[in-house]
Design a protein around this motif. Sequence first.
Motif, mmCIF file in Angstrom:
data_model
loop_
_atom_site.group_PDB
_atom_site.id
_atom_site.type_symbol
_atom_site.label_atom_id
_atom_site.label_comp_id
_atom_site.label_asym_id
_atom_site.label_seq_id
_atom_site.Cartn_x
_atom_site.Cartn_y
_atom_site.Cartn_z
ATOM 1 N N SER A 72 0.870 -1.156 0.000
ATOM 2 C CA SER A 72 0.000 0.000 0.000
ATOM 3 C C SER A 72 0.912 1.213 0.000
ATOM 4 O O SER A 72 1.728 1.372 0.915
ATOM 5 N N VAL A 73 0.817 2.033 -1.024
ATOM 6 C CA VAL A 73 1.763 3.125 -1.177
ATOM 7 C C VAL A 73 1.024 4.447 -1.326
ATOM 8 O O VAL A 73 -0.147 4.490 -1.696
ATOM 9 N N SER A 74 1.718 5.530 -1.048
ATOM 10 C CA SER A 74 1.205 6.872 -1.287
ATOM 11 C C SER A 74 1.628 7.322 -2.675
ATOM 12 O O SER A 74 2.800 7.225 -3.046
ATOM 13 N N THR A 75 0.661 7.760 -3.464
ATOM 14 C CA THR A 75 0.930 8.223 -4.819
ATOM 15 C C THR A 75 0.565 9.696 -4.925
ATOM 16 O O THR A 75 -0.560 10.089 -4.593
ATOM 17 N N LYS A 76 1.492 10.518 -5.377
ATOM 18 C CA LYS A 76 1.257 11.948 -5.562
ATOM 19 C C LYS A 76 1.375 12.282 -7.044
ATOM 20 O O LYS A 76 2.167 11.671 -7.770
ATOM 21 N N VAL A 77 0.570 13.240 -7.477
ATOM 22 C CA VAL A 77 0.538 13.621 -8.890
ATOM 23 C C VAL A 77 0.835 15.113 -9.002
ATOM 24 O O VAL A 77 0.254 15.925 -8.277
ATOM 25 N N PHE A 78 1.739 15.460 -9.907
ATOM 26 C CA PHE A 78 2.123 16.857 -10.119
ATOM 27 C C PHE A 78 2.039 17.199 -11.608
ATOM 28 O O PHE A 78 2.337 16.354 -12.459
ATOM 29 N N ALA A 79 1.691 18.443 -11.904
ATOM 30 C CA ALA A 79 1.912 18.973 -13.238
ATOM 31 C C ALA A 79 3.357 19.450 -13.311
ATOM 32 O O ALA A 79 3.876 20.005 -12.341
ATOM 33 N N ALA A 80 4.007 19.210 -14.433
ATOM 34 C CA ALA A 80 5.399 19.622 -14.607
ATOM 35 C C ALA A 80 5.481 20.814 -15.544
ATOM 36 O O ALA A 80 4.867 20.820 -16.615
ATOM 37 N N ASP A 81 6.235 21.834 -15.141
ATOM 38 C CA ASP A 81 6.515 22.969 -16.015
ATOM 39 C C ASP A 81 7.598 22.591 -17.024
ATOM 40 O O ASP A 81 8.161 21.489 -16.976
ATOM 41 N N SER A 82 7.895 23.509 -17.929
ATOM 42 C CA SER A 82 8.803 23.206 -19.036
ATOM 43 C C SER A 82 10.241 23.006 -18.563
ATOM 44 O O SER A 82 10.688 23.608 -17.580
ATOM 45 N N LEU A 83 10.948 22.163 -19.294
ATOM 46 C CA LEU A 83 12.370 21.928 -19.061
ATOM 47 C C LEU A 83 13.200 22.955 -19.803
ATOM 48 O O LEU A 83 12.761 23.539 -20.800
ATOM 49 N N GLU A 84 14.434 23.163 -19.333
ATOM 50 C CA GLU A 84 15.364 24.042 -20.033
ATOM 51 C C GLU A 84 15.863 23.388 -21.322
ATOM 52 O O GLU A 84 16.153 24.066 -22.302
ATOM 53 N N ASN A 85 15.959 22.050 -21.314
ATOM 54 C CA ASN A 85 16.473 21.308 -22.462
ATOM 55 C C ASN A 85 15.467 20.250 -22.879
ATOM 56 O O ASN A 85 14.495 19.965 -22.164
ATOM 57 N N LEU A 86 15.703 19.644 -24.043
ATOM 58 C CA LEU A 86 14.838 18.562 -24.499
ATOM 59 C C LEU A 86 14.948 17.387 -23.533
ATOM 60 O O LEU A 86 16.047 17.014 -23.115
ATOM 61 N N PRO A 87 13.816 16.783 -23.168
ATOM 62 C CA PRO A 87 13.878 15.637 -22.259
ATOM 63 C C PRO A 87 14.436 14.404 -22.964
ATOM 64 O O PRO A 87 14.276 14.230 -24.171
ATOM 65 N N SER A 88 15.089 13.568 -22.176
ATOM 66 C CA SER A 88 15.639 12.311 -22.699
ATOM 67 C C SER A 88 14.730 11.131 -22.386
ATOM 68 O O SER A 88 14.776 10.118 -23.066
ATOM 69 N N PHE A 89 13.903 11.261 -21.337
ATOM 70 C CA PHE A 89 13.028 10.176 -20.887
ATOM 71 C C PHE A 89 13.825 8.889 -20.671
ATOM 72 O O PHE A 89 13.419 7.800 -21.075
ATOM 73 N N ASP A 90 14.966 9.047 -20.007
ATOM 74 C CA ASP A 90 15.812 7.905 -19.692
ATOM 75 C C ASP A 90 16.163 7.860 -18.209
ATOM 76 O O ASP A 90 17.087 7.165 -17.797
#
Length: 357
Positions: free
Chosen positions: A174-192
Motif C-alpha cells: 500500500s503506497v502513497s501516490t502523488k501527482v504533479f503537473a510539470a513545467d517546461s524543461l530548459e532542455n529537451l527531455p531524454s526520458f531515460d
Amino acid sequence: MGTNQGDTMNLRTWLGTFTLFAVACSGPSSTRPQHGDAGSTSSHDANANDANANDAGPCLSIQGAVFAIDTLYFGDLDWDGREDNSAWMLFGSNLDGLDSNASPQNHCQPAAGASPESVYTDGKNGIDNSFGKTIVPLLASVSPSFSSRVNDAIANGVYSWLFKLDPFDAKEASVSTKVFAADSLENLPSFDGTDCWPIARSSLNDVSDIESATVSFPGSKLVQGQLTTSSLNSFQLTVPISGTTLVLTAHHAKIEITFEDDPSASSRGRLSGIVDTEEFIEEARDVLGFMNPDMCSGPAFESVATSIRRASDIMKDGTQDPASTCNGISIGLGFTMTRAGIRGVGPAIEAGVDPCP
C-alpha cells in the motif's frame, strides 16, 4: 459511434487550432492561468525551490520513485500509435460498474436529444469514455493532428505529468501516490531517468514544500506490478486556445498503472473520471467569451452547449439513474511514463480577467 454533423460544425466555429495538455489538481485552482492569460509569470522574487527549477542542474534528493509521462493517448490512436476509431475503448475504466450496449436498462437518459447508440455503448470490459468516443472525434475534425502536437510538446519538454510513489515493494504494498503537473524543461527531455522536471505551483498546497501535492492518493494499492488508486480526487485537463485556457475538471478520478517487471522501467497507465457537463459548459463559455464577447450568451453559444450536453453518458456523481437526465461525461486517457526526477518549483502564474462575469 455516430457523431452528429451539426455538432461538428458547431465546435468548428469556436475551437480553432489548439494543443492539449493535462494538469493534475484536486479541484478548480485559483492559481491556474485564467482566461485572457495563457501563462505569464510574476515578477516577485523566487524562493529556493524556484532557483532549483530555473537553473539547469541535478535533481533534488527525495525519497521514492518519480515517473514522467512521455506519451498521452486520447482515444484516436491505440497503444501502438496506430489510428483507430475505436481506440477510445482501451482507455478509462468501468466507472458505473455496467457493461453497456446501445440499449441499456439502467442508465440515465440521453441529454439534449442525443441518440442512445451514440451515448451508451461502452468500451472493452465496460470502459466508460464518452470524451474519447464523442468529443475527441469532434476535436479531430477541427484539428486532425491535435494528439500528435500534444505529444510533440511533451517530447520538446513543454510540459508533462509527474507521478511520485513513496518507497515500495514491487510485489505487493500500500503506497502513497502523488501527482504533479510539470513545467517546461530548459532542455529537451531524454526520458531515460535523467530528466529533472520543475513542478507547477498549482500542483502544490505549499510552494516551499514539494511534498505538499494537491493530489495525493495515500491508499494506493500495488499488487503484482499493478497500481490502483482510489477515486476520491479530481484532475484537470487544460486546453490552451488562442491565448487562453479551457479547463476540464474530471471528478472521481482514478489512476491505474501497470509496471514492467522492473518497476523503475517504462510503464503504462490509464486515467479516468467524470466531467460535470454544466461545469464544462461554463468553462467553454469563458473561453468563447475571451475570443468573442458576443459568445458569452445567445444562440451561437447555446448551440455549442447543446453539442457538449449530447456527450453526457453518466450522472456527475458516478452513478446511473434511469429517472434522470445524464449530467456527466465520462473521460479516459492512456499514458506511458519513464523514470524522472524533480528539480524544484516553477514560476508563478498571474490571474487574468473573467471575460463573462
